[in-house]
Design a protein around this motif. Structure first.
Motif, PDB file in Angstrom:
ATOM      1  N   LEU A  93       4.626 106.336  13.513  1.00 18.37           N
ATOM      2  CA  LEU A  93       4.251 105.264  12.681  1.00 18.37           C
ATOM      3  C   LEU A  93       3.844 104.161  13.497  1.00 18.37           C
ATOM      4  O   LEU A  93       4.137 103.762  14.765  1.00 18.37           O
ATOM      5  CB  LEU A  93       5.784 104.569  12.161  1.00 18.37           C
ATOM      6  CG  LEU A  93       6.469 105.511  11.118  1.00 18.37           C
ATOM      7  CD1 LEU A  93       7.799 104.885  10.726  1.00 18.37           C
ATOM      8  CD2 LEU A  93       5.504 105.803   9.938  1.00 18.37           C
ATOM      9  N   PRO A  94       2.703 103.471  13.191  1.00 22.66           N
ATOM     10  CA  PRO A  94       1.939 102.401  14.017  1.00 22.66           C
ATOM     11  C   PRO A  94       2.911 101.416  14.166  1.00 22.66           C
ATOM     12  O   PRO A  94       2.663 100.698  15.248  1.00 22.66           O
ATOM     13  CB  PRO A  94       0.850 102.140  13.460  1.00 22.66           C
ATOM     14  CG  PRO A  94       1.129 102.629  11.792  1.00 22.66           C
ATOM     15  CD  PRO A  94       2.147 103.590  11.752  1.00 22.66           C
ATOM     16  N   ASP A  95       3.781 100.985  13.358  1.00 23.46           N
ATOM     17  CA  ASP A  95       4.625  99.647  13.474  1.00 23.46           C
ATOM     18  C   ASP A  95       6.084 100.277  13.510  1.00 23.46           C
ATOM     19  O   ASP A  95       6.709 100.853  12.610  1.00 23.46           O
ATOM     20  CB  ASP A  95       4.410  98.802  12.289  1.00 23.46           C
ATOM     21  CG  ASP A  95       5.222  97.485  12.352  1.00 23.46           C
ATOM     22  OD1 ASP A  95       5.058  96.718  11.569  1.00 23.46           O
ATOM     23  OD2 ASP A  95       5.619  97.179  13.440  1.00 23.46           O
ATOM     24  N   GLU A  96       6.540  99.997  14.587  1.00 24.54           N
ATOM     25  CA  GLU A  96       7.996 100.566  15.155  1.00 24.54           C
ATOM     26  C   GLU A  96       9.054  99.628  14.475  1.00 24.54           C
ATOM     27  O   GLU A  96      10.128 100.252  14.040  1.00 24.54           O
ATOM     28  CB  GLU A  96       8.044 100.501  16.555  1.00 24.54           C
ATOM     29  CG  GLU A  96       7.402 101.662  17.298  1.00 24.54           C
ATOM     30  CD  GLU A  96       7.740 101.829  18.523  1.00 24.54           C
ATOM     31  OE1 GLU A  96       8.741 101.030  19.006  1.00 24.54           O
ATOM     32  OE2 GLU A  96       6.927 102.370  19.507  1.00 24.54           O
ATOM     33  N   ASP A  97       8.887  98.437  14.006  1.00 21.73           N
ATOM     34  CA  ASP A  97       9.621  97.476  13.216  1.00 21.73           C
ATOM     35  C   ASP A  97       9.812  97.968  11.875  1.00 21.73           C
ATOM     36  O   ASP A  97      10.753  97.380  11.310  1.00 21.73           O
ATOM     37  CB  ASP A  97       8.916  96.144  13.373  1.00 21.73           C
ATOM     38  CG  ASP A  97       9.178  95.463  14.891  1.00 21.73           C
ATOM     39  OD1 ASP A  97       9.972  96.119  15.570  1.00 21.73           O
ATOM     40  OD2 ASP A  97       8.441  94.767  15.172  1.00 21.73           O
ATOM     41  N   ALA A  98       8.803  98.996  11.351  1.00 21.07           N
ATOM     42  CA  ALA A  98       9.278  99.186   9.894  1.00 21.07           C
ATOM     43  C   ALA A  98      10.337  99.888   9.601  1.00 21.07           C
ATOM     44  O   ALA A  98      10.953  99.854   8.860  1.00 21.07           O
ATOM     45  CB  ALA A  98       7.940  99.942   9.662  1.00 21.07           C
ATOM     46  N   MET A  99      11.023 100.473  10.834  1.00 22.28           N
ATOM     47  CA  MET A  99      12.255 101.508  10.613  1.00 22.28           C
ATOM     48  C   MET A  99      13.591 100.532  11.067  1.00 22.28           C
ATOM     49  O   MET A  99      14.662 101.183  11.003  1.00 22.28           O
ATOM     50  CB  MET A  99      12.095 102.606  11.623  1.00 22.28           C
ATOM     51  CG  MET A  99      10.892 103.525  11.253  1.00 22.28           C
ATOM     52  SD  MET A  99      11.239 104.047   9.429  1.00 22.28           S
ATOM     53  CE  MET A  99      12.265 105.352   9.507  1.00 22.28           C
ATOM     54  N   VAL A 100      13.414  99.455  11.430  1.00 21.53           N
ATOM     55  CA  VAL A 100      14.550  98.515  11.692  1.00 21.53           C
ATOM     56  C   VAL A 100      15.139  98.035  10.649  1.00 21.53           C
ATOM     57  O   VAL A 100      14.648  97.618   9.689  1.00 21.53           O
ATOM     58  CB  VAL A 100      14.207  97.190  12.827  1.00 21.53           C
ATOM     59  CG1 VAL A 100      15.285  96.457  12.915  1.00 21.53           C
ATOM     60  CG2 VAL A 100      13.579  97.671  13.875  1.00 21.53           C
ATOM     61  N   ILE A 101      16.420  98.283  10.402  1.00 22.69           N
ATOM     62  CA  ILE A 101      17.282  97.678   9.407  1.00 22.69           C
ATOM     63  C   ILE A 101      18.319  96.968   9.891  1.00 22.69           C
ATOM     64  O   ILE A 101      19.260  97.352  10.935  1.00 22.69           O
ATOM     65  CB  ILE A 101      17.879  99.081   8.701  1.00 22.69           C
ATOM     66  CG1 ILE A 101      17.092  99.964   8.081  1.00 22.69           C
ATOM     67  CG2 ILE A 101      19.044  98.622   7.722  1.00 22.69           C
ATOM     68  CD1 ILE A 101      17.546 101.428   7.515  1.00 22.69           C
ATOM     69  N   GLU A 102      18.484  95.793   9.387  1.00 22.95           N
ATOM     70  CA  GLU A 102      19.510  94.860   9.752  1.00 22.95           C
ATOM     71  C   GLU A 102      20.699  95.296   9.099  1.00 22.95           C
ATOM     72  O   GLU A 102      20.660  95.063   7.947  1.00 22.95           O
ATOM     73  CB  GLU A 102      19.107  93.354   9.756  1.00 22.95           C
ATOM     74  CG  GLU A 102      19.932  92.299  10.125  1.00 22.95           C
ATOM     75  CD  GLU A 102      19.459  90.859  10.023  1.00 22.95           C
ATOM     76  OE1 GLU A 102      20.363  90.095   9.858  1.00 22.95           O
ATOM     77  OE2 GLU A 102      18.419  90.769   9.516  1.00 22.95           O
ATOM     78  N   VAL A 103      21.806  95.465   9.777  1.00 27.75           N
ATOM     79  CA  VAL A 103      23.145  95.640   9.101  1.00 27.75           C
ATOM     80  C   VAL A 103      23.994  94.482   9.332  1.00 27.75           C
ATOM     81  O   VAL A 103      24.187  93.747  10.335  1.00 27.75           O
ATOM     82  CB  VAL A 103      23.844  96.935   9.765  1.00 27.75           C
ATOM     83  CG1 VAL A 103      25.107  97.209   9.301  1.00 27.75           C
ATOM     84  CG2 VAL A 103      23.033  98.156   9.860  1.00 27.75           C
ATOM     85  N   GLN A 104      24.317  93.928   8.150  1.00 28.80           N
ATOM     86  CA  GLN A 104      25.302  92.824   8.131  1.00 28.80           C
ATOM     87  C   GLN A 104      26.401  93.115   8.426  1.00 28.80           C
ATOM     88  O   GLN A 104      26.891  94.124   8.161  1.00 28.80           O
ATOM     89  CB  GLN A 104      25.350  92.195   6.584  1.00 28.80           C
ATOM     90  CG  GLN A 104      23.992  91.614   6.180  1.00 28.80           C
ATOM     91  CD  GLN A 104      23.560  90.267   6.932  1.00 28.80           C
ATOM     92  OE1 GLN A 104      24.683  89.797   7.525  1.00 28.80           O
ATOM     93  NE2 GLN A 104      22.615  89.622   7.015  1.00 28.80           N
ATOM     94  N   PRO A 105      27.449  92.345   9.322  1.00 28.55           N
ATOM     95  CA  PRO A 105      28.834  92.568   9.499  1.00 28.55           C
ATOM     96  C   PRO A 105      29.653  92.614   8.097  1.00 28.55           C
ATOM     97  O   PRO A 105      29.327  91.894   7.268  1.00 28.55           O
ATOM     98  CB  PRO A 105      29.015  91.672  10.529  1.00 28.55           C
ATOM     99  CG  PRO A 105      28.058  90.717  10.810  1.00 28.55           C
ATOM    100  CD  PRO A 105      27.062  91.376   9.938  1.00 28.55           C
ATOM    101  N   LEU A 106      30.784  93.379   8.181  1.00 28.78           N
ATOM    102  CA  LEU A 106      31.431  93.447   6.925  1.00 28.78           C
ATOM    103  C   LEU A 106      32.400  91.969   6.837  1.00 28.78           C
ATOM    104  O   LEU A 106      32.366  91.749   7.799  1.00 28.78           O
ATOM    105  CB  LEU A 106      32.462  94.778   7.133  1.00 28.78           C
ATOM    106  CG  LEU A 106      31.801  96.155   7.032  1.00 28.78           C
ATOM    107  CD1 LEU A 106      33.084  97.147   7.534  1.00 28.78           C
ATOM    108  CD2 LEU A 106      31.143  96.484   5.980  1.00 28.78           C
ATOM    109  N   TRP A 107      32.752  91.825   5.515  1.00 27.75           N
ATOM    110  CA  TRP A 107      33.360  90.749   5.271  1.00 27.75           C
ATOM    111  C   TRP A 107      34.983  91.161   5.816  1.00 27.75           C
ATOM    112  O   TRP A 107      35.276  92.623   5.636  1.00 27.75           O
ATOM    113  CB  TRP A 107      33.670  90.455   3.619  1.00 27.75           C
ATOM    114  CG  TRP A 107      32.247  89.654   3.455  1.00 27.75           C
ATOM    115  CD1 TRP A 107      31.120  89.370   3.888  1.00 27.75           C
ATOM    116  CD2 TRP A 107      32.584  88.533   2.537  1.00 27.75           C
ATOM    117  NE1 TRP A 107      30.252  88.596   3.293  1.00 27.75           N
ATOM    118  CE2 TRP A 107      31.113  88.229   2.311  1.00 27.75           C
ATOM    119  CE3 TRP A 107      33.577  87.967   1.539  1.00 27.75           C
ATOM    120  CZ2 TRP A 107      30.969  86.773   1.448  1.00 27.75           C
ATOM    121  CZ3 TRP A 107      33.458  86.924   0.725  1.00 27.75           C
ATOM    122  CH2 TRP A 107      32.078  86.375   0.911  1.00 27.75           C
TER     123      TRP A 107
END
Length: 198
Positions: free
Chosen positions: A54-68
Protein backbone atom coordinates in the motif's frame (compact mmCIF):
# COMPACT_ATOMS: atom_id res chain seq x y z
CA UNK A 1 -43.64 12.78 -3.97
CA UNK A 2 -46.39 10.30 -4.41
CA UNK A 3 -46.01 8.88 -0.89
CA UNK A 4 -49.00 9.75 1.32
CA UNK A 5 -46.80 10.29 4.37
CA UNK A 6 -43.59 12.31 4.06
CA UNK A 7 -40.76 12.57 6.52
CA UNK A 8 -40.11 16.01 8.01
CA UNK A 9 -37.11 16.71 5.79
CA UNK A 10 -38.83 15.60 2.58
CA UNK A 11 -41.93 17.62 3.45
CA UNK A 12 -39.84 20.77 3.97
CA UNK A 13 -37.99 20.23 0.70
CA UNK A 14 -41.25 19.58 -1.12
CA UNK A 15 -42.73 22.86 0.14
CA UNK A 16 -39.58 24.82 -0.75
CA UNK A 17 -39.27 23.32 -4.24
CA UNK A 18 -42.95 23.85 -5.12
CA UNK A 19 -42.29 27.48 -6.00
CA UNK A 20 -39.72 26.43 -8.63
CA UNK A 21 -41.91 23.75 -10.21
CA UNK A 22 -39.24 21.11 -9.60
CA UNK A 23 -40.44 17.55 -9.97
CA UNK A 24 -38.85 14.82 -7.87
CA UNK A 25 -38.11 11.58 -9.69
CA UNK A 26 -36.85 8.75 -7.53
CA UNK A 27 -33.59 7.18 -8.62
CA UNK A 28 -33.70 3.63 -9.88
CA UNK A 29 -31.64 1.00 -8.13
CA UNK A 30 -28.12 0.50 -9.48
CA UNK A 31 -27.82 -2.84 -11.17
CA UNK A 32 -24.82 -5.11 -11.20
CA UNK A 33 -24.56 -4.43 -14.92
CA UNK A 34 -23.38 -0.87 -14.16
CA UNK A 35 -20.17 -2.23 -12.62
CA UNK A 36 -19.59 -4.55 -15.57
CA UNK A 37 -20.15 -1.64 -18.00
CA UNK A 38 -17.65 0.50 -16.07
CA UNK A 39 -14.98 -2.21 -16.23
CA UNK A 40 -15.58 -2.61 -20.00
CA UNK A 41 -15.21 1.15 -20.53
CA UNK A 42 -12.06 1.32 -18.37
CA UNK A 43 -9.95 -1.75 -19.17
CA UNK A 44 -6.84 -2.53 -17.13
CA UNK A 45 -3.67 -2.49 -19.29
CA UNK A 46 -1.94 -5.85 -19.75
CA UNK A 47 1.39 -4.52 -18.47
CA UNK A 48 -0.13 -3.24 -15.24
CA UNK A 49 1.17 -5.24 -12.24
CA UNK A 50 -0.86 -5.87 -9.15
CA UNK A 51 0.98 -5.22 -5.90
CA UNK A 52 0.24 -6.02 -2.28
CA UNK A 53 2.09 -2.96 -1.01
CA UNK A 54 0.00 0.00 0.00
CA UNK A 55 1.43 3.41 -0.88
CA UNK A 56 0.12 4.94 2.35
CA UNK A 57 0.96 2.86 5.42
CA UNK A 58 -1.26 5.02 7.64
CA UNK A 59 -4.29 3.66 5.81
CA UNK A 60 -4.13 0.52 7.94
CA UNK A 61 -3.84 2.28 11.31
CA UNK A 62 -6.87 1.77 13.50
CA UNK A 63 -7.20 3.76 16.69
CA UNK A 64 -8.56 1.53 19.43
CA UNK A 65 -10.35 3.44 22.15
CA UNK A 66 -9.81 2.15 25.69
CA UNK A 67 -12.81 0.39 27.18
CA UNK A 68 -15.13 2.12 29.62
CA UNK A 69 -14.81 0.93 33.20
CA UNK A 70 -17.65 0.44 35.66
CA UNK A 71 -17.23 0.12 39.42
CA UNK A 72 -20.19 -1.00 41.54
CA UNK A 73 -20.91 -1.45 45.23
CA UNK A 74 -23.97 -2.05 47.38
CA UNK A 75 -24.36 -1.26 51.08
CA UNK A 76 -26.98 -2.09 53.69
CA UNK A 77 -27.56 -1.33 57.34
CA UNK A 78 -30.57 -1.17 59.67
CA UNK A 79 -31.73 2.19 58.31
CA UNK A 80 -31.59 1.52 54.60
CA UNK A 81 -29.80 0.21 51.55
CA UNK A 82 -28.03 1.90 48.69
CA UNK A 83 -26.08 1.27 45.51
CA UNK A 84 -23.16 3.15 44.00
CA UNK A 85 -22.05 2.93 40.37
CA UNK A 86 -19.10 4.80 38.89
CA UNK A 87 -18.32 4.86 35.17
CA UNK A 88 -14.90 5.93 33.91
CA UNK A 89 -15.02 6.85 30.21
CA UNK A 90 -12.30 6.07 27.69
CA UNK A 91 -11.12 9.70 28.10
CA UNK A 92 -10.88 9.30 31.90
CA UNK A 93 -14.03 11.26 32.77
CA UNK A 94 -15.71 10.01 35.97
CA UNK A 95 -19.51 9.60 36.00
CA UNK A 96 -20.77 8.78 39.55
CA UNK A 97 -24.31 7.56 40.30
CA UNK A 98 -25.96 6.58 43.57
CA UNK A 99 -29.32 4.92 44.17
CA UNK A 100 -31.50 4.40 47.22
CA UNK A 101 -32.80 0.83 47.35
CA UNK A 102 -36.42 0.90 48.43
CA UNK A 103 -36.49 -2.43 50.27
CA UNK A 104 -34.27 -3.61 53.07
CA UNK A 105 -32.18 -6.47 51.76
CA UNK A 106 -29.03 -8.45 52.40
CA UNK A 107 -25.67 -7.02 51.44
CA UNK A 108 -25.34 -9.57 48.60
CA UNK A 109 -28.69 -8.52 47.14
CA UNK A 110 -27.60 -4.87 47.36
CA UNK A 111 -24.38 -5.77 45.51
CA UNK A 112 -26.35 -7.52 42.77
CA UNK A 113 -28.76 -4.59 42.51
CA UNK A 114 -25.85 -2.14 42.15
CA UNK A 115 -24.38 -4.31 39.38
CA UNK A 116 -27.73 -4.60 37.61
CA UNK A 117 -28.35 -0.84 37.78
CA UNK A 118 -24.91 -0.21 36.27
CA UNK A 119 -25.38 -2.80 33.52
CA UNK A 120 -28.81 -1.38 32.65
CA UNK A 121 -27.26 2.06 32.34
CA UNK A 122 -24.47 0.68 30.12
CA UNK A 123 -27.06 -0.96 27.86
CA UNK A 124 -29.00 2.32 27.62
CA UNK A 125 -25.81 4.28 26.87
CA UNK A 126 -24.93 1.68 24.22
CA UNK A 127 -21.59 1.01 25.89
CA UNK A 128 -21.15 -2.45 24.42
CA UNK A 129 -17.55 -2.84 25.57
CA UNK A 130 -17.12 -2.57 29.30
CA UNK A 131 -14.80 -3.64 32.11
CA UNK A 132 -16.73 -4.20 35.35
CA UNK A 133 -15.11 -4.13 38.79
CA UNK A 134 -16.72 -4.99 42.12
CA UNK A 135 -15.50 -5.74 45.62
CA UNK A 136 -18.06 -8.48 46.29
CA UNK A 137 -16.16 -11.71 45.87
CA UNK A 138 -19.39 -13.72 45.98
CA UNK A 139 -21.18 -11.78 43.22
CA UNK A 140 -18.16 -11.61 40.91
CA UNK A 141 -17.28 -15.30 41.30
CA UNK A 142 -20.91 -16.37 40.83
CA UNK A 143 -21.05 -14.46 37.55
CA UNK A 144 -17.71 -15.91 36.46
CA UNK A 145 -19.02 -19.40 37.26
CA UNK A 146 -16.42 -20.11 39.96
CA UNK A 147 -19.07 -20.17 42.71
CA UNK A 148 -22.46 -21.80 42.55
CA UNK A 149 -25.57 -19.75 43.34
CA UNK A 150 -26.93 -21.64 46.35
CA UNK A 151 -29.34 -19.11 47.87
CA UNK A 152 -32.65 -19.04 45.99
CA UNK A 153 -33.15 -15.29 46.67
CA UNK A 154 -29.97 -14.53 44.67
CA UNK A 155 -30.93 -16.63 41.63
CA UNK A 156 -33.19 -14.01 39.91
CA UNK A 157 -30.55 -11.31 40.35
CA UNK A 158 -27.81 -13.59 39.03
CA UNK A 159 -29.87 -14.64 35.99
CA UNK A 160 -30.84 -11.05 35.14
CA UNK A 161 -27.24 -9.82 35.48
CA UNK A 162 -26.08 -12.62 33.13
CA UNK A 163 -28.81 -11.63 30.67
CA UNK A 164 -27.69 -7.98 30.73
CA UNK A 165 -24.07 -9.02 30.25
CA UNK A 166 -25.20 -11.03 27.22
CA UNK A 167 -26.70 -7.88 25.69
CA UNK A 168 -23.29 -6.21 25.84
CA UNK A 169 -20.89 -7.44 23.17
CA UNK A 170 -17.70 -7.37 25.20
CA UNK A 171 -17.92 -7.29 28.98
CA UNK A 172 -15.45 -8.56 31.54
CA UNK A 173 -15.96 -8.66 35.28
CA UNK A 174 -13.22 -8.69 37.90
CA UNK A 175 -12.99 -8.70 41.67
CA UNK A 176 -11.06 -5.88 43.28
CA UNK A 177 -10.26 -5.11 46.93
CA UNK A 178 -12.62 -2.73 48.74
CA UNK A 179 -9.83 -0.18 49.22
CA UNK A 180 -9.51 0.15 45.41
CA UNK A 181 -13.27 0.57 44.97
CA UNK A 182 -13.50 3.68 47.18
CA UNK A 183 -15.71 5.87 44.97
CA UNK A 184 -18.50 3.33 44.45
CA UNK A 185 -18.22 2.25 48.09
CA UNK A 186 -18.53 5.84 49.32
CA UNK A 187 -21.58 6.49 47.12
CA UNK A 188 -23.33 3.33 48.30
CA UNK A 189 -22.54 3.98 51.97
CA UNK A 190 -23.65 7.61 51.78
CA UNK A 191 -26.95 6.96 50.02
CA UNK A 192 -27.78 4.01 52.30
CA UNK A 193 -27.26 6.17 55.40
CA UNK A 194 -29.59 8.91 54.20
CA UNK A 195 -33.09 8.58 55.61
CA UNK A 196 -35.46 9.92 52.98
CA UNK A 197 -39.22 10.41 53.48
CA UNK A 198 -41.55 8.07 51.61
Amino acid sequence: MSKPVLSDRLARWYLQFQQFEIVYISQKATKGQALADFLVDHPIPDDWELTDELPDEDAMVIEVQPLWKMYFDGATHRGGAGAGVVFVTSQGKVLPYSFTLTQLCSNNVAEYQALILGLEMAVEMKRLQLQVFGDSQLVVNQLLGSYEVKKPELRPYHDYAKKLMGWLSDVTIQHMPRKENKKANALAALISSLILPN
